[in-house]
Enzyme design. Structure first.
Site, PDB file in Angstrom:
ATOM      1  N   THR A 193      25.406   9.938  30.438  1.00 52.95           N
ATOM      2  CA  THR A 193      25.064   9.035  31.510  1.00 52.95           C
ATOM      3  C   THR A 193      23.657   9.314  32.020  1.00 52.95           C
ATOM      4  OG1 THR A 193      25.929   8.268  33.596  1.00 52.95           O
ATOM      5  CG2 THR A 193      25.996  10.614  33.232  1.00 52.95           C
ATOM      6  N   LYS A 214      30.541   9.865  38.867  1.00 56.15           N
ATOM      7  CA  LYS A 214      30.009  11.125  38.342  1.00 56.15           C
ATOM      8  C   LYS A 214      29.251  11.913  39.401  1.00 56.15           C
ATOM      9  CE  LYS A 214      29.708   8.732  34.031  1.00 56.15           C
ATOM     10  NZ  LYS A 214      28.810   7.934  33.239  1.00 56.15           N
ATOM     11  N   GLY A 230      26.278  16.167  40.681  1.00 56.20           N
ATOM     12  CA  GLY A 230      26.262  15.103  39.690  1.00 56.20           C
ATOM     13  C   GLY A 230      26.366  15.736  38.315  1.00 56.20           C
ATOM     14  N   SER A 256      21.395  10.936  29.092  1.00 56.42           N
ATOM     15  CA  SER A 256      20.608  10.194  28.107  1.00 56.42           C
ATOM     16  C   SER A 256      19.528   9.337  28.746  1.00 56.42           C
ATOM     17  CB  SER A 256      21.527   9.325  27.242  1.00 56.42           C
ATOM     18  OG  SER A 256      22.232   8.407  28.046  1.00 56.42           O
TER      19      SER A 256
END
Length: 184
Positions: free
Chosen positions: A10, A42, A54, A133
């Protein structure tokens, strides 16, 4: 021959700006090239909402690390850097933990840190840190917004994540942002 599934994660970003630290993340969960879920949270508050974490990477691994971090933070109350350092050390040296594939960004009213499985605890020099990513895209966008806008920390995080979602296929527009007022 079995095909190994490539894991993509994410985007999580934290920005310290004008007396606030904001952290945000998107909601997409992928497995290989398939989107499994669009609205996963998240970003988690722990320790009576005084710390926000996070995570990016494998969700199960991230939750295992989150639980470990919370234990360390309870072992070293009021000393978030020590808790982060102890988790990073255990993560790097423990045979089982070493296999976990995730990263954490941890913030409170005083600190902002990235914790990795290589034993790193990184405090950003410019108040911007991103993982996942889409992390590099969000960091670039946040730095540009810091330099060329009057947006607040939470707004910068939201906009940086939106920009990352336009570039990174593993980041979506379902964004959660939490903000903490800095003590220093």
């Amino acid at each position: 021959m079995s095909k190994k599934i490539v894991t993509h994660s994410t985007t999580i970003i934290a920005v310290k700006h004008n007396g606030k630290i904001a952290i945000g993340g998107d909601g997409q969960v992928t497995y290989g090239d398939m989107v499994l879920k669009q609205d996963t949270r998240k970003i988690r508050k722990i320790l009576n909402d005084s710390v926000v974490v996070g995570f990016a990477g494998s969700t199960a691994d991230a939750f295992a690390l989150l639980e470990r971090f919370e234990e360390k933070a309870k072992d070293f109350p009021g000393n978030l850097p020590r808790a982060a350092t102890e988790l990073a050390r255990d993560w790097r040296t423990d045979r089982m933990l070493r296999k976990l594939e995730a990263m954490l960004i941890v913030i409170n009213d005083e600190h902002q840190m990235l914790i990795t499985g290589q034993g790193d605890v990184v405090v950003p020099t410019d108040g911007v840190i991103g993982i996942g990513s889409g992390g590099p895209y969000a960091v670039s966008a946040a730095r540009a917004l810091l330099r060329h806008s009057e947006l607040a920390a939470g707004e910068i995080v939201r906009e940086a994540l939106m920009i990352a979602s336009e570039i990174d296929v593993y980041t979506n527009e379902n964004i959660i942002v939490e903000e903490i007022t800095c003590r220093n």
